[in-house]
Motif scaffolding. Sequence first.
Motif, PDB file in Angstrom:
ATOM      1  N   ARG A 302       0.815  -1.210   0.000  1.00 25.56           N
ATOM      2  CA  ARG A 302       0.000   0.000   0.000  1.00 25.56           C
ATOM      3  C   ARG A 302       0.852   1.265   0.000  1.00 25.56           C
ATOM      4  NH1 ARG A 302      -5.267   1.341   1.282  1.00 25.56           N
ATOM      5  NH2 ARG A 302      -5.541   3.522   1.914  1.00 25.56           N
ATOM      6  N   GLU A 303       1.917   1.258   0.782  1.00 25.88           N
ATOM      7  CA  GLU A 303       2.748   2.457   0.908  1.00 25.88           C
ATOM      8  C   GLU A 303       3.293   2.920  -0.438  1.00 25.88           C
ATOM      9  OE1 GLU A 303       3.038  -0.293   2.660  1.00 25.88           O
ATOM     10  OE2 GLU A 303       2.357   0.344   4.659  1.00 25.88           O
ATOM     11  N   ALA A 304       3.595   1.966  -1.318  1.00 26.99           N
ATOM     12  CA  ALA A 304       4.154   2.330  -2.618  1.00 26.99           C
ATOM     13  C   ALA A 304       3.119   3.057  -3.479  1.00 26.99           C
ATOM     14  CB  ALA A 304       4.661   1.079  -3.340  1.00 26.99           C
ATOM     15  N   LEU A 305       1.867   2.611  -3.436  1.00 26.76           N
ATOM     16  CA  LEU A 305       0.814   3.291  -4.203  1.00 26.76           C
ATOM     17  C   LEU A 305       0.528   4.668  -3.617  1.00 26.76           C
ATOM     18  CD1 LEU A 305      -1.018   2.435  -6.679  1.00 26.76           C
ATOM     19  CD2 LEU A 305       0.436   0.640  -5.732  1.00 26.76           C
ATOM     20  N   VAL A 306       0.518   4.767  -2.299  1.00 27.80           N
ATOM     21  CA  VAL A 306       0.294   6.057  -1.650  1.00 27.80           C
ATOM     22  C   VAL A 306       1.397   7.034  -2.039  1.00 27.80           C
ATOM     23  CG1 VAL A 306       0.242   7.231   0.586  1.00 27.80           C
ATOM     24  CG2 VAL A 306      -1.040   5.107   0.270  1.00 27.80           C
ATOM     25  N   ASP A 307       2.650   6.573  -2.023  1.00 28.65           N
ATOM     26  CA  ASP A 307       3.775   7.438  -2.397  1.00 28.65           C
ATOM     27  C   ASP A 307       3.678   7.873  -3.860  1.00 28.65           C
ATOM     28  OD1 ASP A 307       4.790   7.229   0.151  1.00 28.65           O
ATOM     29  OD2 ASP A 307       6.322   5.742  -0.357  1.00 28.65           O
ATOM     30  N   ALA A 308       3.242   6.976  -4.731  1.00 33.10           N
ATOM     31  CA  ALA A 308       3.119   7.313  -6.150  1.00 33.10           C
ATOM     32  C   ALA A 308       2.075   8.407  -6.356  1.00 33.10           C
ATOM     33  CB  ALA A 308       2.751   6.070  -6.955  1.00 33.10           C
ATOM     34  N   LEU A 309       0.967   8.324  -5.656  1.00 31.23           N
ATOM     35  CA  LEU A 309      -0.068   9.347  -5.765  1.00 31.23           C
ATOM     36  C   LEU A 309       0.434  10.688  -5.235  1.00 31.23           C
ATOM     37  CD1 LEU A 309      -3.000   7.075  -4.618  1.00 31.23           C
ATOM     38  CD2 LEU A 309      -2.904   8.240  -6.823  1.00 31.23           C
ATOM     39  N   ALA A 310       1.142  10.659  -4.113  1.00 28.07           N
ATOM     40  CA  ALA A 310       1.681  11.890  -3.550  1.00 28.07           C
ATOM     41  C   ALA A 310       2.719  12.512  -4.487  1.00 28.07           C
ATOM     42  CB  ALA A 310       2.294  11.620  -2.183  1.00 28.07           C
ATOM     43  N   SER A 311       3.523  11.663  -5.128  1.00 30.37           N
ATOM     44  CA  SER A 311       4.553  12.167  -6.044  1.00 30.37           C
ATOM     45  C   SER A 311       3.943  12.835  -7.273  1.00 30.37           C
ATOM     46  CB  SER A 311       5.469  11.022  -6.479  1.00 30.37           C
ATOM     47  OG  SER A 311       6.192  10.511  -5.372  1.00 30.37           O
ATOM     48  N   ALA A 312       2.691  12.468  -7.593  1.00 33.05           N
ATOM     49  CA  ALA A 312       1.999  13.082  -8.732  1.00 33.05           C
ATOM     50  C   ALA A 312       1.277  14.361  -8.330  1.00 33.05           C
ATOM     51  CB  ALA A 312       1.013  12.088  -9.334  1.00 33.05           C
ATOM     52  N   GLY A 313       1.489  14.827  -7.099  1.00 36.01           N
ATOM     53  CA  GLY A 313       0.888  16.066  -6.644  1.00 36.01           C
ATOM     54  C   GLY A 313      -0.505  15.913  -6.072  1.00 36.01           C
ATOM     55  N   LEU A 314      -0.918  14.686  -5.792  1.00 38.80           N
ATOM     56  CA  LEU A 314      -2.225  14.421  -5.210  1.00 38.80           C
ATOM     57  C   LEU A 314      -2.097  14.233  -3.702  1.00 38.80           C
ATOM     58  CD1 LEU A 314      -3.404  11.865  -7.923  1.00 38.80           C
ATOM     59  CD2 LEU A 314      -4.012  14.288  -7.786  1.00 38.80           C
ATOM     60  N   THR A 315      -3.202  14.380  -2.990  1.00 38.36           N
ATOM     61  CA  THR A 315      -3.203  14.235  -1.541  1.00 38.36           C
ATOM     62  C   THR A 315      -3.898  12.940  -1.158  1.00 38.36           C
ATOM     63  OG1 THR A 315      -3.291  16.638  -1.257  1.00 38.36           O
ATOM     64  CG2 THR A 315      -3.898  15.284   0.640  1.00 38.36           C
ATOM     65  N   PRO A 316      -3.147  11.909  -0.749  1.00 39.32           N
ATOM     66  CA  PRO A 316      -3.781  10.642  -0.372  1.00 39.32           C
ATOM     67  C   PRO A 316      -4.650  10.809   0.876  1.00 39.32           C
ATOM     68  CG  PRO A 316      -1.442  10.316  -0.845  1.00 39.32           C
ATOM     69  CD  PRO A 316      -1.675  11.799  -0.758  1.00 39.32           C
ATOM     70  N   LEU A 317      -5.794  10.157   0.872  1.00 37.60           N
ATOM     71  CA  LEU A 317      -6.674  10.084   2.038  1.00 37.60           C
ATOM     72  C   LEU A 317      -6.408   8.727   2.660  1.00 37.60           C
ATOM     73  CD1 LEU A 317      -9.924  11.563   0.422  1.00 37.60           C
ATOM     74  CD2 LEU A 317      -8.008  12.776   1.501  1.00 37.60           C
ATOM     75  N   ASP A 318      -5.548   8.705   3.658  1.00 32.60           N
ATOM     76  CA  ASP A 318      -4.954   7.435   4.095  1.00 32.60           C
ATOM     77  C   ASP A 318      -5.117   7.234   5.592  1.00 32.60           C
ATOM     78  OD1 ASP A 318      -3.615   5.081   3.259  1.00 32.60           O
ATOM     79  OD2 ASP A 318      -1.741   5.816   4.104  1.00 32.60           O
ATOM     80  N   GLU A 319      -6.338   7.446   6.063  1.00 29.52           N
ATOM     81  CA  GLU A 319      -6.608   7.229   7.484  1.00 29.52           C
ATOM     82  C   GLU A 319      -8.092   6.931   7.676  1.00 29.52           C
ATOM     83  OE1 GLU A 319      -5.405  10.825   9.352  1.00 29.52           O
ATOM     84  OE2 GLU A 319      -7.058  12.020   8.542  1.00 29.52           O
ATOM     85  N   GLY A 320      -8.439   6.523   8.886  1.00 28.49           N
ATOM     86  CA  GLY A 320      -9.833   6.271   9.218  1.00 28.49           C
ATOM     87  C   GLY A 320     -10.467   5.218   8.331  1.00 28.49           C
ATOM     88  N   PRO A 321     -11.685   5.456   7.848  1.00 27.45           N
ATOM     89  CA  PRO A 321     -12.389   4.436   7.057  1.00 27.45           C
ATOM     90  C   PRO A 321     -11.697   4.095   5.749  1.00 27.45           C
ATOM     91  CG  PRO A 321     -13.556   6.543   6.973  1.00 27.45           C
ATOM     92  CD  PRO A 321     -12.497   6.668   8.036  1.00 27.45           C
ATOM     93  N   TYR A 322     -10.791   4.963   5.277  1.00 24.18           N
ATOM     94  CA  TYR A 322     -10.102   4.682   4.023  1.00 24.18           C
ATOM     95  C   TYR A 322      -9.126   3.515   4.143  1.00 24.18           C
ATOM     96  CZ  TYR A 322     -12.085   9.039   2.320  1.00 24.18           C
ATOM     97  OH  TYR A 322     -12.958  10.012   1.930  1.00 24.18           O
ATOM     98  N   LEU A 323      -8.891   3.064   5.352  1.00 29.85           N
ATOM     99  CA  LEU A 323      -8.018   1.904   5.564  1.00 29.85           C
ATOM    100  C   LEU A 323      -8.822   0.618   5.721  1.00 29.85           C
ATOM    101  CD1 LEU A 323      -5.466   3.477   8.079  1.00 29.85           C
ATOM    102  CD2 LEU A 323      -5.271   3.274   5.584  1.00 29.85           C
ATOM    103  N   GLY A 324     -10.117   0.666   5.441  1.00 31.61           N
ATOM    104  CA  GLY A 324     -10.978  -0.483   5.704  1.00 31.61           C
ATOM    105  C   GLY A 324     -11.437  -1.257   4.490  1.00 31.61           C
ATOM    106  N   PHE A 325     -10.725  -1.146   3.365  1.00 31.92           N
ATOM    107  CA  PHE A 325     -11.224  -1.750   2.135  1.00 31.92           C
ATOM    108  C   PHE A 325     -10.429  -2.961   1.640  1.00 31.92           C
ATOM    109  CE2 PHE A 325     -12.842   2.599   2.062  1.00 31.92           C
ATOM    110  CZ  PHE A 325     -14.189   2.339   1.881  1.00 31.92           C
TER     111      PHE A 325
END
Length: 342
Positions: A302-325
């Motif tokens: 998961r961390e690699a996908l989150v980092d890729a999104l952040a590197s593209a200038g996007l803001t990952p929503l990576d807490e709370g219910p977003y960790l439940g899928f």
Amino acid sequence: MPTYALLVRPALNRVYADSSVDLMAAELAVFGDRVLGGRIGGIEPVRIGGVPYLGFDAEGLDDRDVRYLANLSSAYALFERRDDLLAPVELAGLDRFDDDLITIQKYSGKTNEHFTKLMLNLAVASSEFAGEMLDRRLRVLDPLCGRGTTLNQALMYGYDTAGIDLDMKDFDAYSTFLQTWLKRKRLKHTAEVTRVRREGKVIARRLTASVGIDKESYKAGDALSLDYVNADTTEAAKFHRASTFDVIVADAPYGVQHGSRAGGGLHRGPLELVQAALPGWASLLRAGGTVVLSWNTNVVPREALVDALASAGLTPLDEGPYLGFSHRVDQAIVRDVVVARK
């Protein structure tokens, strides 16, 4: 405080059915935060009469709140719990067409239609346009659209939609399916496949369709738009104007060749593909829009996908219910979802 029970829609896929209650619990939590004013609590699986439900508490649900709940991906029926009795609450979702638009296609590798709906719901609810989900014709892009499950779900919601995929067989299969379905349903529409040329060369094929929800809207020029480009997803920005999509939804490859010839060969995993394609995808997204990706965590953490999104200038929503899928698809695939906002 009133308590409710959501009856879970039966799923033909037994493995997905086993995960559907937990997935809808996380989905409901996102809806509660984003469109229901934080008034949802006590979300937990319950069994009533031996049947699985999703229970929750809510204060002051009005008709609009229930319209949001009607679109939860695995919601089948909603009841208010009154002591030992269940009082039905009428659900009226966004669906504009017969559900065989979603269900009739059967093929190996098809993304579960309930899960596709969940991803689109997450994308819209997590965007700055969440409050417009029921009212505005949003624009949806699936840059890895395959045989079009996301495109069909977007049409079901009455949204304009577009897709990109490199696989010619998938493009041809979807084009044939959609045109046949539209004719069989006797819906007012136009649909054609054309060649896209640049500098005298054919660089892609393109399916464009205009679909009337009913005869009156079609005659009034208020038809839905569908656009499917048979091309490399890393070149998405060549085919659409910047900042024109509200949400992007994609089910990334699970470890098989798919999606792009960037770098001289088809990528085998989602990470290289997503890293190569994200700058183009992000450029097509409106400010406040979201990207929702699913992938196989056995292939990429998961961390690699989150980092890729952040590197593209996007803001990952990576807490709370977003960790439940996270959920198991089969012995080789554990699928998860990541959300990021522009």
